[in-house]
Scaffold this active site. Structure first.
Site, PDB file in Angstrom:
ATOM      1  N   ARG A  64     -22.638 -79.746 -16.771  1.00  0.00           N
ATOM      2  CA  ARG A  64     -21.799 -78.554 -16.988  1.00  0.00           C
ATOM      3  C   ARG A  64     -20.946 -78.566 -18.247  1.00  0.00           C
ATOM      4  O   ARG A  64     -20.242 -77.590 -18.496  1.00  0.00           O
ATOM      5  CB  ARG A  64     -20.869 -78.312 -15.783  1.00  0.00           C
ATOM      6  CG  ARG A  64     -21.568 -78.226 -14.447  1.00  0.00           C
ATOM      7  CD  ARG A  64     -22.508 -77.068 -14.391  1.00  0.00           C
ATOM      8  NE  ARG A  64     -22.994 -76.829 -13.019  1.00  0.00           N
ATOM      9  CZ  ARG A  64     -24.136 -76.223 -12.753  1.00  0.00           C
ATOM     10  NH1 ARG A  64     -24.923 -75.797 -13.733  1.00  0.00           N
ATOM     11  NH2 ARG A  64     -24.513 -76.022 -11.511  1.00  0.00           N
ATOM     12  N   ASP A 152     -34.050 -74.796 -18.108  1.00  0.00           N
ATOM     13  CA  ASP A 152     -33.761 -74.862 -16.668  1.00  0.00           C
ATOM     14  C   ASP A 152     -32.613 -73.934 -16.262  1.00  0.00           C
ATOM     15  O   ASP A 152     -31.616 -73.805 -16.965  1.00  0.00           O
ATOM     16  CB  ASP A 152     -33.435 -76.286 -16.236  1.00  0.00           C
ATOM     17  CG  ASP A 152     -33.301 -76.358 -14.731  1.00  0.00           C
ATOM     18  OD1 ASP A 152     -34.270 -76.017 -14.047  1.00  0.00           O
ATOM     19  OD2 ASP A 152     -32.214 -76.699 -14.241  1.00  0.00           O
ATOM     20  N   ASP A 305     -31.613 -82.525  -9.047  1.00  0.00           N
ATOM     21  CA  ASP A 305     -31.130 -81.185  -9.411  1.00  0.00           C
ATOM     22  C   ASP A 305     -29.656 -81.038  -8.989  1.00  0.00           C
ATOM     23  O   ASP A 305     -29.251 -79.996  -8.455  1.00  0.00           O
ATOM     24  CB  ASP A 305     -31.989 -80.077  -8.788  1.00  0.00           C
ATOM     25  CG  ASP A 305     -31.739 -78.721  -9.452  1.00  0.00           C
ATOM     26  OD1 ASP A 305     -30.961 -78.650 -10.423  1.00  0.00           O
ATOM     27  OD2 ASP A 305     -32.318 -77.729  -8.979  1.00  0.00           O
TER      28      ASP A 305
HETATM   29  O1  DOR Z   1     -30.026 -74.068  -7.782  1.00  0.00           O
HETATM   30  C1  DOR Z   1     -30.029 -74.180  -8.998  1.00  0.00           C
HETATM   31  N1  DOR Z   1     -28.898 -74.439  -9.676  1.00  0.00           N
HETATM   32  N2  DOR Z   1     -31.169 -73.997  -9.650  1.00  0.00           N
HETATM   33  C2  DOR Z   1     -31.223 -73.933 -10.978  1.00  0.00           C
HETATM   34  O2  DOR Z   1     -32.286 -73.752 -11.515  1.00  0.00           O
HETATM   35  C3  DOR Z   1     -29.990 -74.033 -11.783  1.00  0.00           C
HETATM   36  C4  DOR Z   1     -28.939 -74.762 -11.051  1.00  0.00           C
HETATM   37  C5  DOR Z   1     -27.577 -74.591 -11.670  1.00  0.00           C
HETATM   38  O3  DOR Z   1     -27.458 -74.722 -12.893  1.00  0.00           O
HETATM   39  O4  DOR Z   1     -26.622 -74.369 -10.942  1.00  0.00           O
END
Ligand code: DOR
Length: 425
Positions: A64, A152, A305
Protein backbone atom coordinates in the site's frame (compact mmCIF):
# COMPACT_ATOMS: atom_id res chain seq x y z
CA UNK A 1 29.94 -14.41 18.14
CA UNK A 2 27.29 -16.29 16.22
CA UNK A 3 23.84 -17.64 16.96
CA UNK A 4 23.66 -21.42 17.11
CA UNK A 5 20.22 -22.87 16.39
CA UNK A 6 20.57 -26.24 17.99
CA UNK A 7 18.88 -29.57 17.32
CA UNK A 8 15.87 -28.54 15.21
CA UNK A 9 14.43 -30.54 12.33
CA UNK A 10 16.00 -28.75 9.37
CA UNK A 11 13.82 -28.83 6.25
CA UNK A 12 15.42 -28.88 2.79
CA UNK A 13 12.57 -28.29 0.32
CA UNK A 14 14.80 -28.94 -2.70
CA UNK A 15 16.05 -32.34 -1.53
CA UNK A 16 12.70 -33.04 0.13
CA UNK A 17 14.46 -33.98 3.38
CA UNK A 18 13.95 -33.23 7.07
CA UNK A 19 16.96 -33.92 9.29
CA UNK A 20 18.01 -32.99 12.81
CA UNK A 21 20.91 -30.52 12.53
CA UNK A 22 22.44 -27.39 14.02
CA UNK A 23 22.50 -24.13 12.06
CA UNK A 24 25.09 -21.46 12.82
CA UNK A 25 24.32 -17.85 11.88
CA UNK A 26 27.29 -15.49 11.74
CA UNK A 27 26.67 -11.93 10.62
CA UNK A 28 23.97 -12.10 7.99
CA UNK A 29 24.84 -15.52 6.61
CA UNK A 30 24.44 -19.17 7.52
CA UNK A 31 28.05 -20.17 8.13
CA UNK A 32 27.54 -23.84 9.05
CA UNK A 33 24.87 -26.52 8.96
CA UNK A 34 25.93 -29.75 10.65
CA UNK A 35 25.77 -32.11 13.58
CA UNK A 36 26.94 -31.30 17.10
CA UNK A 37 28.49 -27.98 16.08
CA UNK A 38 30.69 -26.37 18.73
CA UNK A 39 28.81 -23.96 20.99
CA UNK A 40 31.95 -22.09 22.04
CA UNK A 41 31.54 -18.36 21.74
CA UNK A 42 28.00 -18.56 20.39
CA UNK A 43 24.57 -17.72 21.73
CA UNK A 44 22.69 -21.03 21.72
CA UNK A 45 18.97 -21.52 21.07
CA UNK A 46 17.62 -24.97 21.75
CA UNK A 47 15.17 -25.78 18.94
CA UNK A 48 14.56 -29.43 19.78
CA UNK A 49 11.21 -30.69 18.37
CA UNK A 50 10.77 -27.57 16.23
CA UNK A 51 11.11 -27.21 12.44
CA UNK A 52 13.68 -24.93 10.82
CA UNK A 53 12.72 -23.77 7.33
CA UNK A 54 14.15 -21.38 4.77
CA UNK A 55 12.35 -18.04 5.08
CA UNK A 56 9.04 -18.22 3.20
CA UNK A 57 8.52 -16.24 0.00
CA UNK A 58 5.24 -14.64 -1.10
CA UNK A 59 5.09 -13.23 -4.64
CA UNK A 60 1.77 -11.44 -4.18
CA UNK A 61 1.23 -8.92 -1.40
CA UNK A 62 -0.15 -5.40 -1.19
CA UNK A 63 1.99 -3.12 0.98
CA UNK A 64 0.00 0.00 0.00
CA UNK A 65 2.94 2.41 0.07
CA UNK A 66 3.21 4.99 -1.35
CA UNK A 67 -0.25 6.41 -0.99
CA UNK A 68 -2.50 4.24 1.15
CA UNK A 69 -0.70 4.32 4.48
CA UNK A 70 -4.05 4.25 6.29
CA UNK A 71 -4.38 0.62 5.08
CA UNK A 72 -0.74 -0.54 5.50
CA UNK A 73 2.83 0.74 5.33
CA UNK A 74 5.97 -0.97 4.14
CA UNK A 75 6.96 -1.15 7.81
CA UNK A 76 3.73 -2.77 9.06
CA UNK A 77 3.40 -5.02 6.01
CA UNK A 78 6.93 -6.36 6.27
CA UNK A 79 6.52 -6.75 10.03
CA UNK A 80 3.44 -8.87 9.27
CA UNK A 81 5.55 -10.82 6.77
CA UNK A 82 8.20 -11.55 9.42
CA UNK A 83 5.50 -12.65 11.88
CA UNK A 84 4.14 -15.02 9.25
CA UNK A 85 7.57 -16.52 8.58
CA UNK A 86 8.19 -14.68 5.29
CA UNK A 87 11.62 -13.28 4.43
CA UNK A 88 10.84 -12.04 0.92
CA UNK A 89 7.68 -10.62 -0.56
CA UNK A 90 6.80 -9.15 -3.94
CA UNK A 91 4.73 -6.00 -3.62
CA UNK A 92 1.94 -5.25 -6.07
CA UNK A 93 1.95 -1.90 -7.91
CA UNK A 94 -1.58 -0.64 -7.10
CA UNK A 95 -0.13 2.06 -4.88
CA UNK A 96 -0.76 5.81 -5.23
CA UNK A 97 0.90 6.86 -7.41
CA UNK A 98 0.95 3.50 -9.17
CA UNK A 99 4.38 1.81 -9.14
CA UNK A 100 5.09 2.68 -12.77
CA UNK A 101 8.20 4.81 -12.22
CA UNK A 102 11.74 3.64 -11.30
CA UNK A 103 11.85 6.19 -8.48
CA UNK A 104 8.91 4.47 -6.75
CA UNK A 105 10.51 1.04 -7.20
CA UNK A 106 13.70 2.31 -5.57
CA UNK A 107 11.72 3.92 -2.75
CA UNK A 108 9.96 0.63 -1.91
CA UNK A 109 13.22 -1.36 -1.89
CA UNK A 110 15.01 1.23 0.25
CA UNK A 111 12.16 1.69 2.69
CA UNK A 112 11.95 -2.08 3.25
CA UNK A 113 15.71 -2.22 3.82
CA UNK A 114 15.48 0.61 6.33
CA UNK A 115 13.02 -1.36 8.47
CA UNK A 116 14.76 -4.69 7.91
CA UNK A 117 11.88 -7.08 8.58
CA UNK A 118 11.89 -8.65 5.11
CA UNK A 119 13.23 -8.04 1.63
CA UNK A 120 10.71 -6.49 -0.76
CA UNK A 121 10.97 -7.18 -4.48
CA UNK A 122 8.59 -4.75 -6.18
CA UNK A 123 6.37 -5.77 -9.07
CA UNK A 124 5.96 -2.77 -11.37
CA UNK A 125 2.90 -1.86 -13.41
CA UNK A 126 2.40 -3.22 -16.92
CA UNK A 127 0.71 -0.01 -18.07
CA UNK A 128 1.09 3.62 -17.01
CA UNK A 129 -1.16 4.21 -14.00
CA UNK A 130 -2.47 0.64 -14.61
CA UNK A 131 -4.91 2.36 -16.97
CA UNK A 132 -4.35 -0.14 -19.77
CA UNK A 133 -3.37 2.51 -22.31
CA UNK A 134 0.42 2.65 -22.54
CA UNK A 135 3.02 0.05 -21.60
CA UNK A 136 5.53 1.26 -18.98
CA UNK A 137 9.32 1.38 -19.46
CA UNK A 138 10.06 -2.21 -18.46
CA UNK A 139 13.84 -1.92 -18.78
CA UNK A 140 14.12 1.14 -16.54
CA UNK A 141 11.78 -0.41 -13.96
CA UNK A 142 13.69 -3.69 -14.05
CA UNK A 143 17.01 -1.86 -13.64
CA UNK A 144 15.53 -0.14 -10.57
CA UNK A 145 14.66 -3.51 -9.00
CA UNK A 146 11.29 -4.63 -10.36
CA UNK A 147 11.22 -8.43 -10.63
CA UNK A 148 7.97 -8.80 -12.59
CA UNK A 149 5.14 -6.73 -14.09
CA UNK A 150 1.44 -6.70 -13.30
CA UNK A 151 -1.60 -4.40 -13.29
CA UNK A 152 -2.95 -6.42 -10.34
CA UNK A 153 -6.23 -5.15 -9.01
CA UNK A 154 -7.27 -4.79 -12.65
CA UNK A 155 -6.95 -6.92 -15.75
CA UNK A 156 -5.13 -5.65 -18.85
CA UNK A 157 -8.21 -5.37 -21.08
CA UNK A 158 -6.50 -5.08 -24.45
CA UNK A 159 -4.97 -8.24 -25.92
CA UNK A 160 -2.68 -6.08 -28.07
CA UNK A 161 -1.35 -4.29 -24.97
CA UNK A 162 -0.79 -7.61 -23.22
CA UNK A 163 1.05 -9.00 -26.22
CA UNK A 164 3.34 -5.98 -26.34
CA UNK A 165 4.00 -6.34 -22.60
CA UNK A 166 4.78 -10.04 -22.96
CA UNK A 167 7.32 -9.34 -25.70
CA UNK A 168 9.03 -6.76 -23.47
CA UNK A 169 9.00 -9.09 -20.47
CA UNK A 170 10.51 -11.86 -22.56
CA UNK A 171 13.57 -9.77 -23.42
CA UNK A 172 14.16 -9.30 -19.66
CA UNK A 173 13.38 -12.96 -18.80
CA UNK A 174 10.80 -11.91 -16.20
CA UNK A 175 7.17 -12.97 -15.76
CA UNK A 176 4.02 -10.95 -16.27
CA UNK A 177 1.83 -11.66 -13.22
CA UNK A 178 -1.66 -11.74 -14.69
CA UNK A 179 -4.69 -10.44 -12.82
CA UNK A 180 -7.19 -12.12 -15.14
CA UNK A 181 -10.43 -10.19 -15.33
CA UNK A 182 -12.64 -9.07 -18.18
CA UNK A 183 -14.17 -5.94 -16.72
CA UNK A 184 -17.27 -6.04 -18.89
CA UNK A 185 -18.00 -9.60 -17.83
CA UNK A 186 -17.43 -8.94 -14.12
CA UNK A 187 -19.49 -5.75 -14.39
CA UNK A 188 -20.65 -4.53 -10.99
CA UNK A 189 -20.48 -8.01 -9.46
CA UNK A 190 -19.47 -8.19 -5.81
CA UNK A 191 -19.20 -11.95 -5.24
CA UNK A 192 -19.19 -15.23 -7.19
CA UNK A 193 -22.21 -15.60 -9.45
CA UNK A 194 -24.12 -18.65 -8.28
CA UNK A 195 -26.81 -19.90 -5.92
CA UNK A 196 -25.51 -17.84 -3.00
CA UNK A 197 -25.40 -14.54 -4.93
CA UNK A 198 -28.92 -15.23 -6.20
CA UNK A 199 -30.20 -16.10 -2.71
CA UNK A 200 -28.63 -12.93 -1.29
CA UNK A 201 -29.91 -10.87 -4.21
CA UNK A 202 -26.52 -9.36 -5.01
CA UNK A 203 -24.81 -9.07 -8.36
CA UNK A 204 -22.42 -11.91 -9.19
CA UNK A 205 -19.10 -12.22 -11.02
CA UNK A 206 -19.26 -15.17 -13.42
CA UNK A 207 -16.28 -17.54 -13.61
CA UNK A 208 -15.87 -16.60 -17.30
CA UNK A 209 -14.83 -13.09 -16.28
CA UNK A 210 -11.61 -14.72 -15.08
CA UNK A 211 -11.27 -17.80 -17.27
CA UNK A 212 -11.64 -16.11 -20.68
CA UNK A 213 -8.77 -13.78 -19.83
CA UNK A 214 -6.66 -16.71 -18.66
CA UNK A 215 -7.43 -18.51 -21.94
CA UNK A 216 -6.45 -15.35 -23.87
CA UNK A 217 -3.16 -14.98 -22.00
CA UNK A 218 -2.29 -18.65 -22.42
CA UNK A 219 -2.67 -18.14 -26.19
CA UNK A 220 -0.52 -15.02 -26.02
CA UNK A 221 2.10 -16.89 -23.98
CA UNK A 222 2.13 -19.55 -26.67
CA UNK A 223 2.44 -16.95 -29.45
CA UNK A 224 5.22 -14.96 -27.76
CA UNK A 225 7.08 -17.62 -25.77
CA UNK A 226 7.00 -15.26 -22.77
CA UNK A 227 6.46 -16.36 -19.16
CA UNK A 228 2.89 -15.82 -18.02
CA UNK A 229 2.27 -16.22 -14.30
CA UNK A 230 -1.45 -16.43 -13.48
CA UNK A 231 -2.33 -14.80 -10.16
CA UNK A 232 -4.88 -16.08 -7.63
CA UNK A 233 -6.53 -18.76 -9.79
CA UNK A 234 -10.08 -19.50 -8.69
CA UNK A 235 -12.31 -21.24 -11.32
CA UNK A 236 -12.28 -24.92 -12.20
CA UNK A 237 -12.23 -24.03 -15.93
CA UNK A 238 -9.00 -22.06 -15.42
CA UNK A 239 -7.32 -24.96 -13.61
CA UNK A 240 -8.13 -27.23 -16.57
CA UNK A 241 -6.87 -24.64 -19.09
CA UNK A 242 -3.58 -24.14 -17.23
CA UNK A 243 -3.07 -27.91 -16.91
CA UNK A 244 -3.58 -28.30 -20.66
CA UNK A 245 -1.29 -25.35 -21.47
CA UNK A 246 1.48 -26.88 -19.37
CA UNK A 247 0.99 -30.18 -21.16
CA UNK A 248 1.55 -28.32 -24.43
CA UNK A 249 4.79 -26.82 -23.09
CA UNK A 250 3.53 -23.22 -22.83
CA UNK A 251 5.59 -21.16 -20.37
CA UNK A 252 2.89 -20.70 -17.76
CA UNK A 253 3.03 -20.84 -13.97
CA UNK A 254 0.27 -20.16 -11.50
CA UNK A 255 -0.41 -19.29 -7.90
CA UNK A 256 -3.35 -20.08 -5.68
CA UNK A 257 -4.37 -18.19 -2.55
CA UNK A 258 -5.12 -20.00 0.72
CA UNK A 259 -8.70 -18.66 0.73
CA UNK A 260 -9.48 -20.19 -2.68
CA UNK A 261 -8.28 -23.57 -1.37
CA UNK A 262 -10.21 -23.42 1.89
CA UNK A 263 -13.39 -21.40 1.42
CA UNK A 264 -16.36 -21.10 -0.92
CA UNK A 265 -19.01 -18.46 -1.61
CA UNK A 266 -20.98 -19.97 1.30
CA UNK A 267 -18.66 -17.94 3.58
CA UNK A 268 -20.27 -14.74 2.30
CA UNK A 269 -23.55 -15.81 3.93
CA UNK A 270 -22.08 -15.64 7.40
CA UNK A 271 -19.15 -13.24 7.01
CA UNK A 272 -20.48 -10.73 4.47
CA UNK A 273 -17.83 -8.24 3.37
CA UNK A 274 -15.14 -10.03 5.42
CA UNK A 275 -15.35 -12.73 2.75
CA UNK A 276 -15.34 -10.24 -0.14
CA UNK A 277 -12.27 -10.63 -2.35
CA UNK A 278 -11.41 -10.43 -6.01
CA UNK A 279 -11.39 -12.97 -7.61
CA UNK A 280 -14.25 -14.04 -5.37
CA UNK A 281 -14.62 -17.16 -3.26
CA UNK A 282 -16.26 -19.55 -5.69
CA UNK A 283 -18.27 -22.79 -5.70
CA UNK A 284 -17.33 -26.07 -4.02
CA UNK A 285 -16.52 -27.53 -7.48
CA UNK A 286 -14.13 -24.64 -8.14
CA UNK A 287 -12.53 -25.00 -4.71
CA UNK A 288 -12.05 -28.75 -5.16
CA UNK A 289 -10.49 -28.19 -8.60
CA UNK A 290 -8.06 -25.67 -7.07
CA UNK A 291 -7.08 -28.17 -4.36
CA UNK A 292 -6.56 -30.86 -6.99
CA UNK A 293 -4.59 -28.41 -9.16
CA UNK A 294 -2.43 -27.44 -6.19
CA UNK A 295 -1.76 -31.05 -5.21
CA UNK A 296 -0.82 -32.11 -8.76
CA UNK A 297 1.35 -29.02 -9.38
CA UNK A 298 -0.84 -27.34 -12.01
CA UNK A 299 -1.04 -24.45 -9.55
CA UNK A 300 2.64 -24.19 -8.69
CA UNK A 301 2.80 -22.04 -5.61
CA UNK A 302 0.91 -20.42 -2.76
CA UNK A 303 0.60 -16.63 -2.74
CA UNK A 304 -1.42 -14.89 -0.06
CA UNK A 305 -2.76 -11.83 -1.96
CA UNK A 306 -2.37 -10.07 1.41
CA UNK A 307 -4.73 -7.11 0.83
CA UNK A 308 -5.12 -4.91 3.92
CA UNK A 309 -7.92 -2.37 4.15
CA UNK A 310 -9.12 -0.19 7.03
CA UNK A 311 -11.78 -1.48 9.38
CA UNK A 312 -14.18 1.18 8.08
CA UNK A 313 -13.65 0.00 4.49
CA UNK A 314 -14.43 -3.61 5.47
CA UNK A 315 -17.35 -2.72 7.75
CA UNK A 316 -19.50 -1.63 4.79
CA UNK A 317 -22.24 -3.69 3.16
CA UNK A 318 -20.96 -6.20 0.62
CA UNK A 319 -21.70 -3.98 -2.38
CA UNK A 320 -19.67 -1.07 -0.97
CA UNK A 321 -16.84 -2.78 0.96
CA UNK A 322 -13.30 -3.06 -0.45
CA UNK A 323 -12.09 -6.31 -1.97
CA UNK A 324 -9.55 -8.38 -0.09
CA UNK A 325 -8.23 -9.27 3.34
CA UNK A 326 -4.93 -9.94 5.06
CA UNK A 327 -3.08 -13.23 4.78
CA UNK A 328 0.60 -12.96 5.64
CA UNK A 329 0.36 -13.79 9.34
CA UNK A 330 -1.80 -16.90 9.08
CA UNK A 331 -1.15 -18.53 5.72
CA UNK A 332 1.54 -20.98 6.83
CA UNK A 333 -0.50 -22.36 9.78
CA UNK A 334 -3.62 -22.49 7.58
CA UNK A 335 -1.84 -24.61 4.99
CA UNK A 336 0.15 -26.65 7.49
CA UNK A 337 -3.05 -27.55 9.32
CA UNK A 338 -4.98 -28.31 6.13
CA UNK A 339 -2.42 -30.12 4.02
CA UNK A 340 0.45 -31.37 6.20
CA UNK A 341 -1.45 -32.44 9.32
CA UNK A 342 -3.90 -34.32 7.14
CA UNK A 343 -1.10 -36.08 5.24
CA UNK A 344 -1.96 -34.61 1.80
CA UNK A 345 1.50 -33.02 1.52
CA UNK A 346 4.76 -33.53 3.35
CA UNK A 347 6.17 -30.56 5.23
CA UNK A 348 9.05 -30.34 2.73
CA UNK A 349 6.57 -30.25 -0.16
CA UNK A 350 4.59 -27.41 1.40
CA UNK A 351 7.78 -25.49 2.13
CA UNK A 352 8.88 -25.96 -1.47
CA UNK A 353 5.60 -24.42 -2.68
CA UNK A 354 6.06 -21.48 -0.31
CA UNK A 355 9.80 -20.78 -0.63
CA UNK A 356 12.06 -22.49 -3.16
CA UNK A 357 9.55 -22.62 -6.01
CA UNK A 358 8.37 -18.99 -5.69
CA UNK A 359 12.07 -17.99 -5.66
CA UNK A 360 12.70 -20.02 -8.79
CA UNK A 361 9.67 -18.68 -10.70
CA UNK A 362 10.44 -15.04 -9.93
CA UNK A 363 14.27 -15.33 -10.17
CA UNK A 364 14.74 -14.42 -6.51
CA UNK A 365 17.51 -15.50 -4.14
CA UNK A 366 16.60 -17.68 -1.16
CA UNK A 367 14.25 -20.59 -0.73
CA UNK A 368 16.90 -22.89 0.64
CA UNK A 369 19.06 -23.17 3.74
CA UNK A 370 22.69 -23.45 2.70
CA UNK A 371 26.10 -22.57 4.02
CA UNK A 372 27.13 -19.16 2.71
CA UNK A 373 23.51 -18.19 1.95
CA UNK A 374 21.72 -15.24 3.55
CA UNK A 375 20.41 -16.21 6.98
CA UNK A 376 16.67 -16.03 6.24
CA UNK A 377 14.95 -18.69 8.28
CA UNK A 378 11.79 -19.50 10.09
CA UNK A 379 11.16 -21.75 13.07
CA UNK A 380 7.80 -23.51 13.17
CA UNK A 381 6.01 -25.09 16.10
CA UNK A 382 4.07 -28.11 14.82
CA UNK A 383 2.27 -28.83 18.12
CA UNK A 384 0.68 -25.82 19.75
CA UNK A 385 -2.84 -24.91 18.71
CA UNK A 386 -3.53 -21.18 18.57
CA UNK A 387 -6.64 -19.36 17.49
CA UNK A 388 -6.50 -16.72 14.74
CA UNK A 389 -6.82 -13.42 16.59
CA UNK A 390 -6.65 -10.34 14.34
CA UNK A 391 -5.96 -8.13 17.38
CA UNK A 392 -2.49 -9.69 17.48
CA UNK A 393 -1.70 -8.88 13.83
CA UNK A 394 1.17 -6.56 13.00
CA UNK A 395 -0.56 -5.64 9.76
CA UNK A 396 -2.86 -2.64 9.91
CA UNK A 397 -5.48 -4.82 8.20
CA UNK A 398 -7.67 -6.78 10.58
CA UNK A 399 -10.24 -8.37 8.29
CA UNK A 400 -9.90 -12.11 7.72
CA UNK A 401 -12.50 -14.78 7.05
CA UNK A 402 -10.37 -17.11 9.22
CA UNK A 403 -10.97 -15.14 12.43
CA UNK A 404 -11.34 -17.61 15.34
CA UNK A 405 -9.99 -20.65 13.49
CA UNK A 406 -7.81 -23.05 15.50
CA UNK A 407 -4.55 -23.80 13.74
CA UNK A 408 -1.18 -25.46 14.30
CA UNK A 409 2.16 -24.81 12.58
CA UNK A 410 2.69 -21.23 13.77
CA UNK A 411 5.98 -19.44 13.10
CA UNK A 412 7.74 -18.85 16.43
CA UNK A 413 10.97 -17.25 15.25
CA UNK A 414 12.03 -15.52 12.03
CA UNK A 415 15.54 -14.36 11.13
CA UNK A 416 15.99 -12.01 8.19
CA UNK A 417 19.58 -11.54 6.98
CA UNK A 418 20.75 -12.81 10.36
CA UNK A 419 18.56 -10.40 12.35
CA UNK A 420 15.90 -11.66 14.72
CA UNK A 421 12.70 -10.07 13.34
CA UNK A 422 10.03 -12.20 15.04
CA UNK A 423 10.22 -14.14 18.28
CA UNK A 424 7.30 -15.52 20.27
CA UNK A 425 9.16 -18.62 21.48
O1 DOR B 1 -9.28 -8.67 -3.38
C1 DOR B 1 -8.41 -8.02 -3.95
N1 DOR B 1 -7.79 -7.00 -3.34
N2 DOR B 1 -8.13 -8.32 -5.21
C2 DOR B 1 -7.32 -7.56 -5.95
O2 DOR B 1 -7.11 -7.88 -7.10
C3 DOR B 1 -6.74 -6.32 -5.40
C4 DOR B 1 -6.66 -6.39 -3.93
C5 DOR B 1 -6.40 -5.04 -3.31
O3 DOR B 1 -5.52 -4.32 -3.78
O4 DOR B 1 -7.05 -4.72 -2.32
Amino acid sequence: MGILLQGGYVVDPVQGTVQIADVLIEGNVISRIGHALSTTGHAVRDLRDLYVLPGLIDVHVHLREPGFTNKETIETGTHAAAAGGFSRVCSMPNTSPVTDDPEIVRYIVTEAKRHGYATVHPIAAVTKGSKGEQVTNFRALHDAGAVAFSDDGRGVQSAAMMKEALLQAKTLCVPIAVHAEDELLSGHGVMHEGDVSRALGVQGIPTEAESVMIARDLLLAKATGAHVHICHVSPETAVHAIREAKRQGIHVTAEVAPHHLLLTDQAVKTLGAHAKVNPPLRSEADRTACVQGFLDGTLDIIATDHAPHTQEEKAQTIDKASNGFVGLEISFPLLYTTFVQSGLLTLAQLVMRMSSLPAQLFNLPGGRLQEGGQADLTVIDPYTTRVVNPRLFHSKGRATPFHGKSLVGWPLITYHAGHLVHDIF
